[in-house]
Design an enzyme around this catalytic site. Sequence first.
Site, PDB file in Angstrom:
ATOM      1  N   SER A 240     -30.344  27.700  23.921  1.00 54.67           N
ATOM      2  CA  SER A 240     -31.269  27.963  22.819  1.00 54.67           C
ATOM      3  C   SER A 240     -32.551  27.168  23.026  1.00 54.67           C
ATOM      4  O   SER A 240     -32.691  26.443  24.003  1.00 54.67           O
ATOM      5  CB  SER A 240     -30.619  27.587  21.495  1.00 54.67           C
ATOM      6  OG  SER A 240     -30.429  26.188  21.449  1.00 54.67           O
ATOM      7  N   LYS A 241     -33.440  27.320  22.077  1.00 59.96           N
ATOM      8  CA  LYS A 241     -34.757  26.698  22.233  1.00 59.96           C
ATOM      9  C   LYS A 241     -34.705  25.196  22.497  1.00 59.96           C
ATOM     10  O   LYS A 241     -35.508  24.660  23.249  1.00 59.96           O
ATOM     11  CB  LYS A 241     -35.606  26.974  20.998  1.00 59.96           C
ATOM     12  CG  LYS A 241     -36.136  28.394  20.982  1.00 59.96           C
ATOM     13  CD  LYS A 241     -36.846  28.684  19.669  1.00 59.96           C
ATOM     14  CE  LYS A 241     -36.634  30.104  19.220  1.00 59.96           C
ATOM     15  NZ  LYS A 241     -35.362  30.308  18.496  1.00 59.96           N
ATOM     16  N   ARG A 242     -33.753  24.541  21.881  1.00 60.90           N
ATOM     17  CA  ARG A 242     -33.733  23.086  22.083  1.00 60.90           C
ATOM     18  C   ARG A 242     -33.339  22.684  23.503  1.00 60.90           C
ATOM     19  O   ARG A 242     -33.414  21.526  23.879  1.00 60.90           O
ATOM     20  CB  ARG A 242     -32.824  22.413  21.047  1.00 60.90           C
ATOM     21  CG  ARG A 242     -31.391  22.701  21.218  1.00 60.90           C
ATOM     22  CD  ARG A 242     -30.592  22.400  19.954  1.00 60.90           C
ATOM     23  NE  ARG A 242     -29.377  23.173  19.972  1.00 60.90           N
ATOM     24  CZ  ARG A 242     -28.326  22.855  20.738  1.00 60.90           C
ATOM     25  NH1 ARG A 242     -28.367  21.774  21.491  1.00 60.90           N
ATOM     26  NH2 ARG A 242     -27.261  23.615  20.741  1.00 60.90           N
ATOM     27  N   GLY A 244     -34.981  23.652  25.959  1.00 64.46           N
ATOM     28  CA  GLY A 244     -36.195  23.759  26.759  1.00 64.46           C
ATOM     29  C   GLY A 244     -36.496  25.190  27.109  1.00 64.46           C
ATOM     30  O   GLY A 244     -36.258  26.084  26.314  1.00 64.46           O
TER      31      GLY A 244
END
Length: 472
Positions: A240-242, A244
């Site tokens: 996911s976005k976290r 990177g």
Amino acid sequence: MTVVTRFPPSPTGRLHIGSARTALFNWLYARHHGGRMALRIEDTDRKRSTQEAIDAILDGLTWLGLDWDGDIVFQTRNAERHAAVAKELIDAGKAYHCYCTPEELKEMRESARAAGRPALYDRRWRDRDPADAPAGVDPVVRIKMPQCGKTTIPDLVQGDVTIANEQLDDFILLRADGTPTYMLSVVVDDHDMGITHIIRGDDHLNNAFRQLHLFRAMDWPVPAFGHIPLIHGADGQKLSKRHGALGVEEYRAMGFLPEAMRNYLLRLGWSHGDEEIISTEQAVAWFDLDRVGRSPARFDLAKLESLNAHYLKESSNTRLVEMIVPLIETTHDVSIDDNGRTRLARGMEGLKPRAKTLLDLAQNAAFYVIRPRFPLENAKAAKLLKEPAIAILADTAAALSAAVSWKSDDIESVLRAFGEEHDLGLGKVAQPLRAALTGSNASPSLFEVMEILGPEETIARIRAVPGVLPNS
RNA sequence: GACCCCAUCGUCUAGAGGCCUAGGACACCGGCCUUUCACGCCGGCAACGCGGGUUCGAAUCCCGCUGGGGUCACCA
């Protein structure tokens, strides 16, 4: 039978790294079996689909070197055909209208879940008299799924997967507004496009059971399925976005080479003995679904970097120069001429083994076309330019001016002789020089750097160091 | 919660009952090379989740447990 695979992205964002791997596997499978790979844009979610996303996906695929066969299919353009299939199913008694409201369905799911039963539609309109239809409610169309028995999918990656048919509900084919759902569109398009192998993420495995029955309801041949495990982040969680970067475009911007990306994605969940460095030709020759692992793999940036470093070393100097010139030009706001390109190309041999990404390479190469600015930003390098180094530098410049030849070997001889003469180790002579010439404390071989820079530029850079000129 | 899938070094993986004293790669730690930093070379650390079976013999087969993941929309 010719193998026909497909890559069907939803144009709602960038080309996700996991999708890129799915595309790669489809591409490889088709190429390996002498077949074709179709590209289909699944834009049935009109609200979230954008032209920008379509362009990004196409760019990403092109960058990765994954081409597709035939025209791109846009799913929304087949909406009428999809609806016609739904009508056909209703006429055949294999589908029906359902007048449940969203609230009603939500309640149904919640109570089912509370009772520990699967949260499925309870088929309340399946056999109900259409005369009961409430006025003013647009119905959806649902397919009649088997209510007992089992369904088995002979998956090319996962093996036989069996599920009880009670787990399958009468899913929606046509929305209340008459538009087809993904489940319908996919099956109709896969059939119409002659898809023989559906290779996709593991997250679609549950859909495969539903789709299988839809194929059967239409009496269409069922394609082979291959569900590949998803890629996870370094922490084992879903990417996911976290974690990177998610889009291939971002990896490209980070300075990764497409061949490194391809090699990395291929080895993630697939193997061929102990092979690590695999060319695309070898991949096409070796790839098959039976070698795909069944457990999710974690994304490891360090390994990608190591592969990238490898391919950087294998790349031609001219290719690399063309790739880094724009990077240097934008970060330093300069324009690099042919002379600059020549210098960079000559320096590339020494630069290549020192970089993991194109960004590293561009940064490390910049000194060949841009003079260091004093005081140096690099603290370690700045430290090298303090007395007595300044005095040594001045003497070095003088010694260098007297050099007869400017070949790196000869420059080395001059500097070694200079060191012995002044009773200085080569490090004492070389490090300040390195700082003066490259602005850094680490660089390719100094002698090589000097040869490429040429005598005038070399001497000029030494004299540009504050405090050197008066003594020289 | 229900259903489905998965499980070897930190990570990616090899391993298809004896070739396993579990192999390779990345990362990490030493050493060599060396004008710096890298590259390269040499060496090291490091894993079969647990418990039961089956078998002369199990990382490999079976069962359970545990752990991880996926799916449960008028999204795709």
